[in-house]
Write a protein that holds these residues in place. Structure first.
Motif, PDB file in Angstrom:
ATOM      1  N   VAL A   1     -27.992  -4.565  -7.644  1.00 53.83           N
ATOM      2  CA  VAL A   1     -26.674  -4.599  -8.272  1.00 53.83           C
ATOM      3  C   VAL A   1     -25.721  -5.325  -7.329  1.00 53.83           C
ATOM      4  CG1 VAL A   1     -24.867  -3.225  -9.370  1.00 53.83           C
ATOM      5  CG2 VAL A   1     -27.198  -2.292  -9.195  1.00 53.83           C
ATOM      6  N   PHE A   2     -25.010  -6.314  -7.868  1.00 51.58           N
ATOM      7  CA  PHE A   2     -23.961  -6.990  -7.111  1.00 51.58           C
ATOM      8  C   PHE A   2     -22.644  -6.356  -7.518  1.00 51.58           C
ATOM      9  CE2 PHE A   2     -27.494  -9.892  -7.129  1.00 51.58           C
ATOM     10  CZ  PHE A   2     -27.544 -10.277  -5.800  1.00 51.58           C
ATOM     11  N   VAL A   3     -21.939  -5.813  -6.543  1.00 51.53           N
ATOM     12  CA  VAL A   3     -20.713  -5.065  -6.805  1.00 51.53           C
ATOM     13  C   VAL A   3     -19.539  -5.831  -6.223  1.00 51.53           C
ATOM     14  CG1 VAL A   3     -19.519  -2.865  -6.490  1.00 51.53           C
ATOM     15  CG2 VAL A   3     -22.031  -2.915  -6.667  1.00 51.53           C
ATOM     16  N   SER A   4     -18.606  -6.207  -7.104  1.00 50.92           N
ATOM     17  CA  SER A   4     -17.381  -6.893  -6.685  1.00 50.92           C
ATOM     18  C   SER A   4     -16.272  -5.864  -6.598  1.00 50.92           C
ATOM     19  CB  SER A   4     -16.995  -7.969  -7.701  1.00 50.92           C
ATOM     20  OG  SER A   4     -18.034  -8.905  -7.855  1.00 50.92           O
ATOM     21  N   ILE A   5     -15.576  -5.857  -5.471  1.00 49.16           N
ATOM     22  CA  ILE A   5     -14.506  -4.887  -5.254  1.00 49.16           C
ATOM     23  C   ILE A   5     -13.210  -5.616  -4.977  1.00 49.16           C
ATOM     24  CG2 ILE A   5     -13.643  -3.067  -3.718  1.00 49.16           C
ATOM     25  CD1 ILE A   5     -16.560  -2.223  -3.288  1.00 49.16           C
ATOM     26  N   THR A   6     -12.175  -5.193  -5.688  1.00 50.64           N
ATOM     27  CA  THR A   6     -10.823  -5.685  -5.442  1.00 50.64           C
ATOM     28  C   THR A   6      -9.983  -4.482  -5.042  1.00 50.64           C
ATOM     29  OG1 THR A   6     -11.135  -7.348  -7.160  1.00 50.64           O
ATOM     30  CG2 THR A   6      -8.877  -6.946  -6.453  1.00 50.64           C
ATOM     31  N   THR A   7      -9.142  -4.679  -4.056  1.00 51.89           N
ATOM     32  CA  THR A   7      -8.283  -3.587  -3.609  1.00 51.89           C
ATOM     33  C   THR A   7      -6.867  -4.090  -3.377  1.00 51.89           C
ATOM     34  OG1 THR A   7      -7.999  -1.858  -1.954  1.00 51.89           O
ATOM     35  CG2 THR A   7      -8.919  -3.931  -1.187  1.00 51.89           C
ATOM     36  N   SER A   8      -5.920  -3.201  -3.523  1.00 55.88           N
ATOM     37  CA  SER A   8      -4.536  -3.543  -3.197  1.00 55.88           C
ATOM     38  C   SER A   8      -4.180  -3.061  -1.801  1.00 55.88           C
ATOM     39  CB  SER A   8      -3.584  -2.916  -4.232  1.00 55.88           C
ATOM     40  OG  SER A   8      -3.776  -1.516  -4.261  1.00 55.88           O
ATOM     41  N   HIS A   9      -5.138  -2.437  -1.127  1.00 54.72           N
ATOM     42  CA  HIS A   9      -4.922  -1.927   0.225  1.00 54.72           C
ATOM     43  C   HIS A   9      -5.427  -2.946   1.253  1.00 54.72           C
ATOM     44  CE1 HIS A   9      -4.075   2.035  -1.432  1.00 54.72           C
ATOM     45  NE2 HIS A   9      -5.140   1.876  -2.190  1.00 54.72           N
ATOM     46  N   HIS A  10      -4.538  -3.303   2.177  1.00 55.17           N
ATOM     47  CA  HIS A  10      -4.946  -4.266   3.199  1.00 55.17           C
ATOM     48  C   HIS A  10      -4.473  -3.858   4.589  1.00 55.17           C
ATOM     49  CE1 HIS A  10      -6.608  -6.980   0.223  1.00 55.17           C
ATOM     50  NE2 HIS A  10      -5.529  -6.756  -0.503  1.00 55.17           N
ATOM     51  N   ALA A  11      -4.045  -2.615   4.728  1.00 52.05           N
ATOM     52  CA  ALA A  11      -3.638  -2.109   6.044  1.00 52.05           C
ATOM     53  C   ALA A  11      -4.882  -1.836   6.881  1.00 52.05           C
ATOM     54  CB  ALA A  11      -2.822  -0.823   5.887  1.00 52.05           C
ATOM     55  N   GLN A  12      -4.762  -1.990   8.179  1.00 52.39           N
ATOM     56  CA  GLN A  12      -5.907  -1.852   9.076  1.00 52.39           C
ATOM     57  C   GLN A  12      -6.550  -0.477   8.998  1.00 52.39           C
ATOM     58  OE1 GLN A  12      -7.224  -4.522  10.915  1.00 52.39           O
ATOM     59  NE2 GLN A  12      -8.922  -3.076  11.003  1.00 52.39           N
ATOM     60  N   ASP A  13      -5.744   0.585   8.891  1.00 54.09           N
ATOM     61  CA  ASP A  13      -6.335   1.925   8.837  1.00 54.09           C
ATOM     62  C   ASP A  13      -7.179   2.106   7.578  1.00 54.09           C
ATOM     63  OD1 ASP A  13      -3.979   1.927   7.303  1.00 54.09           O
ATOM     64  OD2 ASP A  13      -3.612   4.056   7.636  1.00 54.09           O
ATOM     65  N   TRP A  14      -6.718   1.573   6.430  1.00 53.42           N
ATOM     66  CA  TRP A  14      -7.509   1.646   5.202  1.00 53.42           C
ATOM     67  C   TRP A  14      -8.786   0.823   5.349  1.00 53.42           C
ATOM     68  CZ3 TRP A  14      -9.776  -1.493   1.662  1.00 53.42           C
ATOM     69  CH2 TRP A  14     -10.278  -0.871   0.513  1.00 53.42           C
ATOM     70  N   LEU A  15      -8.673  -0.376   5.931  1.00 51.68           N
ATOM     71  CA  LEU A  15      -9.849  -1.228   6.117  1.00 51.68           C
ATOM     72  C   LEU A  15     -10.897  -0.542   7.002  1.00 51.68           C
ATOM     73  CD1 LEU A  15      -8.150  -4.713   6.600  1.00 51.68           C
ATOM     74  CD2 LEU A  15      -9.435  -3.926   4.608  1.00 51.68           C
ATOM     75  N   ASP A  16     -10.439   0.097   8.071  1.00 49.44           N
ATOM     76  CA  ASP A  16     -11.350   0.820   8.952  1.00 49.44           C
ATOM     77  C   ASP A  16     -12.055   1.953   8.198  1.00 49.44           C
ATOM     78  OD1 ASP A  16     -10.602  -0.872  11.017  1.00 49.44           O
ATOM     79  OD2 ASP A  16      -9.227   0.575  11.931  1.00 49.44           O
ATOM     80  N   GLN A  17     -11.278   2.696   7.405  1.00 52.60           N
ATOM     81  CA  GLN A  17     -11.854   3.788   6.613  1.00 52.60           C
ATOM     82  C   GLN A  17     -12.857   3.232   5.599  1.00 52.60           C
ATOM     83  OE1 GLN A  17      -9.074   5.916   4.130  1.00 52.60           O
ATOM     84  NE2 GLN A  17     -10.635   7.350   3.410  1.00 52.60           N
ATOM     85  N   PHE A  18     -12.492   2.156   4.927  1.00 50.66           N
ATOM     86  CA  PHE A  18     -13.349   1.521   3.920  1.00 50.66           C
ATOM     87  C   PHE A  18     -14.673   1.077   4.544  1.00 50.66           C
ATOM     88  CE2 PHE A  18     -14.319  -2.520   1.519  1.00 50.66           C
ATOM     89  CZ  PHE A  18     -14.772  -1.906   0.359  1.00 50.66           C
TER      90      PHE A  18
ATOM     91  N   SER B   1     -16.419  -3.970 -10.142  1.00 45.08           N
ATOM     92  CA  SER B   1     -17.195  -4.594 -11.207  1.00 45.08           C
ATOM     93  C   SER B   1     -18.642  -4.709 -10.743  1.00 45.08           C
ATOM     94  CB  SER B   1     -16.627  -5.985 -11.519  1.00 45.08           C
ATOM     95  OG  SER B   1     -17.440  -6.649 -12.461  1.00 45.08           O
ATOM     96  N   SER B   2     -19.565  -4.318 -11.597  1.00 42.97           N
ATOM     97  CA  SER B   2     -20.987  -4.317 -11.238  1.00 42.97           C
ATOM     98  C   SER B   2     -21.754  -5.281 -12.129  1.00 42.97           C
ATOM     99  CB  SER B   2     -21.576  -2.920 -11.405  1.00 42.97           C
ATOM    100  OG  SER B   2     -20.834  -1.983 -10.653  1.00 42.97           O
ATOM    101  N   ALA B   3     -22.654  -6.037 -11.507  1.00 38.65           N
ATOM    102  CA  ALA B   3     -23.535  -6.935 -12.248  1.00 38.65           C
ATOM    103  C   ALA B   3     -24.965  -6.650 -11.808  1.00 38.65           C
ATOM    104  CB  ALA B   3     -23.164  -8.392 -11.973  1.00 38.65           C
ATOM    105  N   PHE B   4     -25.812  -6.330 -12.783  1.00 35.44           N
ATOM    106  CA  PHE B   4     -27.209  -6.012 -12.493  1.00 35.44           C
ATOM    107  C   PHE B   4     -28.036  -7.284 -12.525  1.00 35.44           C
ATOM    108  CE2 PHE B   4     -25.364  -2.069 -13.692  1.00 35.44           C
ATOM    109  CZ  PHE B   4     -26.069  -1.101 -13.006  1.00 35.44           C
ATOM    110  N   ALA B   5     -28.825  -7.523 -11.489  1.00 33.90           N
ATOM    111  CA  ALA B   5     -29.702  -8.688 -11.451  1.00 33.90           C
ATOM    112  C   ALA B   5     -30.828  -8.472 -12.455  1.00 33.90           C
ATOM    113  CB  ALA B   5     -30.263  -8.880 -10.047  1.00 33.90           C
TER     114      ALA B   5
END
Length: 159
Positions: free
Chosen positions: A67-84, A135-139
């Motif tokens: 599965v190819f998973v595309s992720i979009t986020t509105s969070h771009h702060a460093q602490d969120w990125l580290d958690q992600f 968004s998920s796309a199954f191969a």
């Protein structure tokens, strides 16, 4: 690091089968065992060869669905990125993880046994981190897969 013709030949052979004995590699490229072994050690020391691994058949270890998973986020702060990054690193089903340019922020390659297991993966993922869009796309079919990198672009030896 500059890679000469012999280094590239060694790398081509090792990318196909890292279990080939050094003496055989040397024979194939016209070097004796000791100089060939020294070259391999230098390639490892310089990080060109990062590690030697076994490539498994996903179906035979029951993870035949990709599965190819595309992720979009509105969070771009460093602490969120580290958690992600920490959250995603804990999922063994994620075998590749990229930060992207363009409309999609991240792209994952996920392997699971079936759609039900992907659904459980997805529910666990969204319970652990806030995401704007997933968004998920199954191969349907794997047309090409290789772990070998093209060596034509490797830095050539100086003329």
């Amino acid at each position: 690091m500059t890679l000469d013709r012999m280094d590239r030949k060694i790398l081509e052979i090792l990318q196909e089968d890292a279990t080939i004995p050094v003496a055989e590699i040397g024979k194939r490229i016209g070097l004796s065992t000791t100089p060939c072994w020294r070259r391999i050690q230098k390639l490892e020391e310089n990080g060109v060869i990062q590690r030697r691994v076994a490539v498994l058949d996903p179906k035979k270890v029951n993870v035949g669905v990709t599965v190819f998973v595309s992720i979009t986020t509105s969070h771009h702060a460093q602490d969120w990125l580290d958690q992600f990054h920490g959250v995603l690193s804990a999922f063994p089903e994620i075998v590749e993880f990229y930060r992207m340019s363009g409309e999609v922020d991240y792209l994952l390659r996920v392997v699971v046994p079936d759609i039900e297991h992907y659904d459980a993966f997805y529910k666990k993922l969204i319970s652990q981190i806030e995401l704007t869009e997933v968004s998920s796309a199954f191969a349907m079919e794997q047309i090409k897969f290789t772990t070998s990198l093209p060596l034509a672009y490797a830095v050539p030896e100086p003329a």
